[in-house]
Design an enzyme around this catalytic site. Sequence first.
Site, mmCIF file in Angstrom:
data_model
loop_
_atom_site.group_PDB
_atom_site.id
_atom_site.type_symbol
_atom_site.label_atom_id
_atom_site.label_comp_id
_atom_site.label_asym_id
_atom_site.label_seq_id
_atom_site.Cartn_x
_atom_site.Cartn_y
_atom_site.Cartn_z
ATOM 1 N N ASN A 106 -10.134 0.090 1.020
ATOM 2 C CA ASN A 106 -8.978 0.030 1.911
ATOM 3 C C ASN A 106 -9.405 0.337 3.337
ATOM 4 O O ASN A 106 -9.987 1.398 3.590
ATOM 5 C CB ASN A 106 -7.936 1.078 1.491
ATOM 6 C CG ASN A 106 -7.021 0.568 0.408
ATOM 7 O OD1 ASN A 106 -7.346 -0.385 -0.281
ATOM 8 N ND2 ASN A 106 -5.878 1.214 0.254
ATOM 9 N N VAL A 107 -9.086 -0.570 4.245
ATOM 10 C CA VAL A 107 -9.497 -0.404 5.641
ATOM 11 C C VAL A 107 -8.281 -0.571 6.549
ATOM 12 O O VAL A 107 -7.595 -1.594 6.500
ATOM 13 C CB VAL A 107 -10.574 -1.446 6.021
ATOM 14 C CG1 VAL A 107 -10.901 -1.371 7.509
ATOM 15 C CG2 VAL A 107 -11.845 -1.223 5.196
ATOM 16 N N SER B 243 -12.761 3.266 6.360
ATOM 17 C CA SER B 243 -13.197 3.130 7.760
ATOM 18 C C SER B 243 -14.184 4.221 8.119
ATOM 19 O O SER B 243 -14.004 5.382 7.730
ATOM 20 C CB SER B 243 -11.995 3.253 8.709
ATOM 21 O OG SER B 243 -11.181 2.110 8.658
ATOM 22 N N HIS C 181 -8.132 9.295 4.975
ATOM 23 C CA HIS C 181 -7.688 8.225 5.866
ATOM 24 C C HIS C 181 -8.073 8.579 7.302
ATOM 25 O O HIS C 181 -7.943 9.737 7.714
ATOM 26 C CB HIS C 181 -6.163 8.063 5.801
ATOM 27 C CG HIS C 181 -5.658 7.608 4.463
ATOM 28 N ND1 HIS C 181 -4.851 8.371 3.675
ATOM 29 C CD2 HIS C 181 -5.831 6.449 3.784
ATOM 30 C CE1 HIS C 181 -4.542 7.711 2.565
ATOM 31 N NE2 HIS C 181 -5.145 6.538 2.607
ATOM 32 N N THR D 9 -8.066 1.939 9.848
ATOM 33 C CA THR D 9 -8.422 2.489 11.164
ATOM 34 C C THR D 9 -9.377 1.585 11.946
ATOM 35 O O THR D 9 -9.217 1.405 13.150
ATOM 36 C CB THR D 9 -9.052 3.890 10.998
ATOM 37 O OG1 THR D 9 -8.151 4.689 10.232
ATOM 38 C CG2 THR D 9 -9.283 4.554 12.337
ATOM 39 N N HIS E 102 -9.931 4.493 -0.829
ATOM 40 C CA HIS E 102 -9.133 4.537 0.406
ATOM 41 C C HIS E 102 -9.962 5.210 1.490
ATOM 42 O O HIS E 102 -10.937 5.905 1.204
ATOM 43 C CB HIS E 102 -7.845 5.334 0.171
ATOM 44 C CG HIS E 102 -6.813 4.584 -0.601
ATOM 45 N ND1 HIS E 102 -5.554 4.325 -0.117
ATOM 46 C CD2 HIS E 102 -6.869 4.014 -1.821
ATOM 47 C CE1 HIS E 102 -4.867 3.643 -1.018
ATOM 48 N NE2 HIS E 102 -5.633 3.432 -2.072
ATOM 49 N N GLY E 103 -9.537 5.012 2.734
ATOM 50 C CA GLY E 103 -10.243 5.670 3.828
ATOM 51 C C GLY E 103 -11.638 5.121 4.024
ATOM 52 O O GLY E 103 -12.570 5.870 4.327
ATOM 53 N N ASP F 90 0.845 -1.204 0.000
ATOM 54 C CA ASP F 90 0.000 0.000 0.000
ATOM 55 C C ASP F 90 0.879 1.251 0.000
ATOM 56 O O ASP F 90 1.906 1.299 0.691
ATOM 57 C CB ASP F 90 -0.877 -0.046 1.263
ATOM 58 C CG ASP F 90 -2.025 0.936 1.216
ATOM 59 O OD1 ASP F 90 -2.472 1.277 0.109
ATOM 60 O OD2 ASP F 90 -2.484 1.363 2.301
ATOM 61 N N HIS F 91 0.489 2.266 -0.749
ATOM 62 C CA HIS F 91 1.128 3.589 -0.724
ATOM 63 C C HIS F 91 2.648 3.570 -0.798
ATOM 64 O O HIS F 91 3.325 4.112 0.083
ATOM 65 C CB HIS F 91 0.724 4.358 0.550
ATOM 66 C CG HIS F 91 -0.656 4.927 0.483
ATOM 67 N ND1 HIS F 91 -0.998 5.980 -0.335
ATOM 68 C CD2 HIS F 91 -1.794 4.567 1.120
ATOM 69 C CE1 HIS F 91 -2.286 6.260 -0.179
ATOM 70 N NE2 HIS F 91 -2.801 5.405 0.688
HETATM 71 P P1 13P Z 1 -8.691 4.053 6.852
HETATM 72 O O1 13P Z 1 -7.588 4.128 7.857
HETATM 73 O O2 13P Z 1 -9.574 5.239 6.877
HETATM 74 O O3 13P Z 1 -9.418 2.772 6.944
HETATM 75 O O4 13P Z 1 -7.984 4.072 5.420
HETATM 76 C C1 13P Z 1 -7.117 3.028 5.071
HETATM 77 C C2 13P Z 1 -6.451 3.245 3.784
HETATM 78 O O5 13P Z 1 -6.988 3.884 2.890
HETATM 79 C C3 13P Z 1 -5.127 2.618 3.579
HETATM 80 O O6 13P Z 1 -4.559 2.976 2.366
#
Ligand code: 13P
Length: 283
Positions: free
Chosen positions: A223-224, A204, A173, A226, A201-202, A76-77
């Site tokens: 993408n999860v 959560s 995120h 948090t 992404h983000g 990731d990233h």
């Molecule tokens: P969250 O932390 O909001 O779940 O996002 C995770 C993410 O996008 C990892 O790349």
Amino acid sequence: MEALRQARRERRALVGFSIYNLEQGLGVIRAAEAVGAPVLLQAGSSAFRYAGREPLAGLALGLAATAAVPAGVHLDHATDLGEIEACLRLGYTSVMFDGSARSLERNIEATREVVRRAHAAGAWVEAELAGIAGDEDESSGRQATATTDPGAAARFVAETGVDALAVAIGNVHGIGDEPVRLDLDLLARIGRAVEIPLVLHGASGLPPAEVSAAIALGVAKLNVNTELRHALREAVLARAADPPAGDGVAALLDPVIGATRSAAEAKIRAFSSPSASTTGSSS
Ligand code: 13P
């Protein structure tokens, strides 16, 4: 890669869970096995700073290889070509190159090179055009700014040959006090401009109806991170407040596996299982 394309066709989404340790990895795999759905373990650049690249990659690859469901291991990233090369050599099944800090031209150039190397290694590539706000490891700096331009996205995909595209549509995120609003009209336009699977992404803390709407518009990977961190934190704090008898490791850490599994299973069941297919306009 076929699992991702199939997910977009069937209006479902694979979930990529960020993991930092064995207990989270076990929880995610057990969740996917319980549902009988494919899953992605995201052992990425920021988690390497905690656990080390080879140790964490080895753990994720081992878990994926022994899972009873299809499980990929995703970087990731990543912003560094050397890191991408190293993970491809280790056996990662996909990588995300984050060139969002570069100009469009430089992002296209670098992403094209990542695609060339990853495809040669049998892996697929996710890329990013506009930066997604927020810290990847903790809920801070959550001010969404840039958004993905549909025209630029179409050009980017055509010129790079990338397999999946992370969109910036108001998503950030982390989880904070302010609710996140996804720009679903913008997502619909991106989904019409770009045929490849889109990545949110983000994921959560978003309302499930909003995530389902995004999936109906072309998102095929969530993408999860948090939500799993929160599950881990609550399990650790609860255990510390009520310690088990004896000095065994399993009794202390089993709750982390269980809490991770519950959090991951809810997401997989809602968005990845065949019964999770969303209705709405396809793109
Ligand atoms: P969250 O932390 O909001 O779940 O996002 C995770 C993410 O996008 C990892 O790349």
